[in-house]
Write an enzyme that holds these catalytic residues in place. Structure first.
Site, PDB file in Angstrom:
ATOM      1  N   ASP A 212       0.782  -1.205   0.132  1.00  0.00           N
ATOM      2  CA  ASP A 212       0.071  -0.035   0.018  1.00  0.00           C
ATOM      3  C   ASP A 212       0.943   1.224  -0.102  1.00  0.00           C
ATOM      4  O   ASP A 212       1.828   1.156  -0.637  1.00  0.00           O
ATOM      5  CB  ASP A 212      -0.763  -0.175   1.100  1.00  0.00           C
ATOM      6  CG  ASP A 212      -2.260   0.778   1.042  1.00  0.00           C
ATOM      7  OD1 ASP A 212      -2.246   1.836   0.833  1.00  0.00           O
ATOM      8  OD2 ASP A 212      -3.288  -0.045   1.007  1.00  0.00           O
ATOM      9  N   HIS A 243      -3.578   5.917   3.807  1.00  0.00           N
ATOM     10  CA  HIS A 243      -4.236   4.595   3.245  1.00  0.00           C
ATOM     11  C   HIS A 243      -3.616   3.473   3.790  1.00  0.00           C
ATOM     12  O   HIS A 243      -4.299   2.358   4.304  1.00  0.00           O
ATOM     13  CB  HIS A 243      -4.307   4.862   1.858  1.00  0.00           C
ATOM     14  CG  HIS A 243      -5.352   3.853   1.046  1.00  0.00           C
ATOM     15  ND1 HIS A 243      -4.704   2.390   0.919  1.00  0.00           N
ATOM     16  CD2 HIS A 243      -6.568   3.789   1.092  1.00  0.00           C
ATOM     17  CE1 HIS A 243      -5.922   1.788   0.275  1.00  0.00           C
ATOM     18  NE2 HIS A 243      -6.877   2.734   0.688  1.00  0.00           N
ATOM     19  N   ASN A 338     -13.900   0.353  -6.257  1.00  0.00           N
ATOM     20  CA  ASN A 338     -15.082   1.213  -5.956  1.00  0.00           C
ATOM     21  C   ASN A 338     -15.751   2.149  -7.161  1.00  0.00           C
ATOM     22  O   ASN A 338     -16.372   3.250  -6.695  1.00  0.00           O
ATOM     23  CB  ASN A 338     -14.469   2.245  -4.975  1.00  0.00           C
ATOM     24  CG  ASN A 338     -13.876   1.800  -3.851  1.00  0.00           C
ATOM     25  OD1 ASN A 338     -14.241   0.705  -3.403  1.00  0.00           O
ATOM     26  ND2 ASN A 338     -12.727   2.431  -3.319  1.00  0.00           N
ATOM     27  N   SER A 399     -11.202  -0.854  -0.135  1.00  0.00           N
ATOM     28  CA  SER A 399     -10.052  -1.162   0.605  1.00  0.00           C
ATOM     29  C   SER A 399     -10.023  -1.286   2.026  1.00  0.00           C
ATOM     30  O   SER A 399      -9.238  -1.979   2.472  1.00  0.00           O
ATOM     31  CB  SER A 399      -9.072   0.283   0.466  1.00  0.00           C
ATOM     32  OG  SER A 399      -8.643   0.662  -0.757  1.00  0.00           O
TER      33      SER A 399
END
Length: 450
Positions: A212, A243, A338, A399
């Protein structure tokens, strides 16, 4: 390992170089799209060649990655095995034309090397039947999947972040970080729904890799934790985006955070492998992500969590990496995306477990992609760790669902040494709680802890 150039010997030092800055490549791609199309970035199609970097990804036939095919094409090739524990320093590749990732049977070719050999293409191309190479395909940009909404929102937000950073303005505010509902005392709704508090397992002895934006390595609630960190984007692992820290918090956060903070972490005694494959703007590329996957597999991480992607079709490099992981007893788990559309890459790979998002009422989230879905978890208004000084915050997206599954996978892996790779995949599906929605939305259902 390919040496760093000390003179002008024809090495690729431009935006298509293996060590090129991914943020700079993204800005250049956006500017090119606007110049060629005469419109704004918002008009770029998710299938536009603008979303390719100019580099190419080579996928070898099984067992053929060491056969010297790239050298036979006249390419100077770096090898991930020349780096300590397989952690490729992308900014140290010097004049290399290609990077071989032998654990997964994939290579990355620089833009110049691909162009000189006429390998560039808008689509994947197969080679002759006697070639050791199976497919050559374009490399795509990839983004963190934390922002619920259209795929290109991530593209444009990343560009805005880069521009703001260059101007010293700081990153734009992510509204999802400021939202969220009331928490249930004791543990977050995602953990409760997945029956994590009832589990006696802790993830002890299990290596969990989270690929990530990195991690806030000084976060006080992770002090003393076993942690290995590497960067694949030429930036320090320290997470300036948030994130990655949020995803690591859900998958591997503490059992009992201090004060009134509810439990938000699952595999609280696991060993954390932090792979920074996305920049501080949340931007990455297929090649850098594959390098992180190669590293995680080389280090025998039983669980590899990837809350990132691109709204593209299946990418063969990811398929090969997923298959290599399963063969080595590793399981790759990825966010479905998404865009309220078809599952994006890498989660659309048949060899990678795809995770959809649920709301707190266990209904599919409106933004969650559909189609190739294997399992689901709560992904809306998830409370977890974020970088200091804030320390905690809410985020929404597939996520946030993905690390719930990764953390639970680590708990299952602890229960039996034979639960690795495909066996772990099957146990997660078999133990999932069925939900009254199509499999194309929720897969087998809600992930459940042992």
């Amino acid at each position: 390992m390919a040496r760093k150039p000390t003179r002008d010997d024809g090495g690729d030092s431009g935006l298509g170089a293996l060590g090129a800055d991914v943020d700079a490549m993204l800005l250049a791609a956006l500017e090119r799209a606007e110049a060629e199309g005469g419109g704004t970035g918002e008009e770029i199609s998710a299938t536009d060649e603008t979303l390719t970097t100019g580099r190419m990804i080579v996928t070898y036939k099984e067992g053929a990655a060491d056969d010297g095919a790239l050298a036979n094409m006249g390419m100077r090739t770096a090898d991930a095995r020349d780096f300590e524990d397989g952690a490729v320093a992308m900014d140290a590749l010097g004049d290399a034309d290609a990077l071989l990732l032998p654990e997964i049977g994939v290579a990355v070719i620089s833009g110049n090397a691909a162009s000189e050999r006429s390998l560039g293409s808008a689509g994947a191309k197969s080679l002759a039947s006697d070639s050791p190479i199976s497919v050559i395909e374009p490399e795509y940009f990839a983004f963190s999947e934390g922002d619920a909404g259209e795929y290109l929102r991530g593209f444009l937000r990343a560009a805005q972040t880069i521009e703001a950073d260059l101007r010293g303005l700081g990153a734009p505010v992510d509204e999802e970080d400021e939202e969220g509902g009331a928490l249930v005392l004791g543990a977050t709704p995602g953990l409760i729904a997945s029956r994590v508090p009832q589990s006696s397992r802790s993830g002890l002895g299990i290596r969990v890799a989270v690929l990530d934006t990195g991690m806030d390595l000084g976060h006080p609630e992770f002090a003393g934790r076993a942690m290995v960190s590497r960067s694949f984007v030429g930036q320090p692992v320290q997470d300036l985006h948030s994130h990655g820290t949020h995803c690591i918090g859900t998958a591997c956060g503490p059992l009992a955070p201090p004060g009134n903070t509810p439990r938000y972490g699952i595999a609280h005694r696991s060993t954390i492998f932090v792979g920074k494959v996305l920049s501080n703007s949340g931007t990455g590329s297929t090649g850098g992500i594959l390098a992180g996957m190669n590293w995680a597999i080389a280090n025998n991480c039983a669980v590899i969590s990837m809350s990132l992607g691109a709204q593209t079709g299946v990418q063969f490099g990811y398929v090969a990496a997923g298959a290599a992981a399963l063969a080595r007893g590793c399981l790759i788990i990825a966010a479905a995306g998404n865009a309220a559309s078809s599952t994006g890459a890498p989660a659309n790979s048949p060899s990678i477990m795809s995770v959809a998002s649920l709301d707190r009422n266990l209904a599919p989230s409106s933004f969650s992609n559909r189609g190739k879905i294997d399992i689901s978890a709560i992904g809306r208004d998830v409370w977890s760790s974020v970088p200091r000084p804030q320390r905690h915050g809410f985020k929404t997206g597939t996520s946030m669902a993905c690390p719930h599954v990764a953390g639970v996978a680590a708990l299952w892996a602890q229960t039996n040494g034979s639960l690795r790779g495909m066996a772990l995949w099957q146990r997660l599906l078999a133990s999932a709680r069925p939900l009254p929605y199509p499999a194309s939305r929720v897969g087998r259902g809600l992930v459940q802890a042992p």
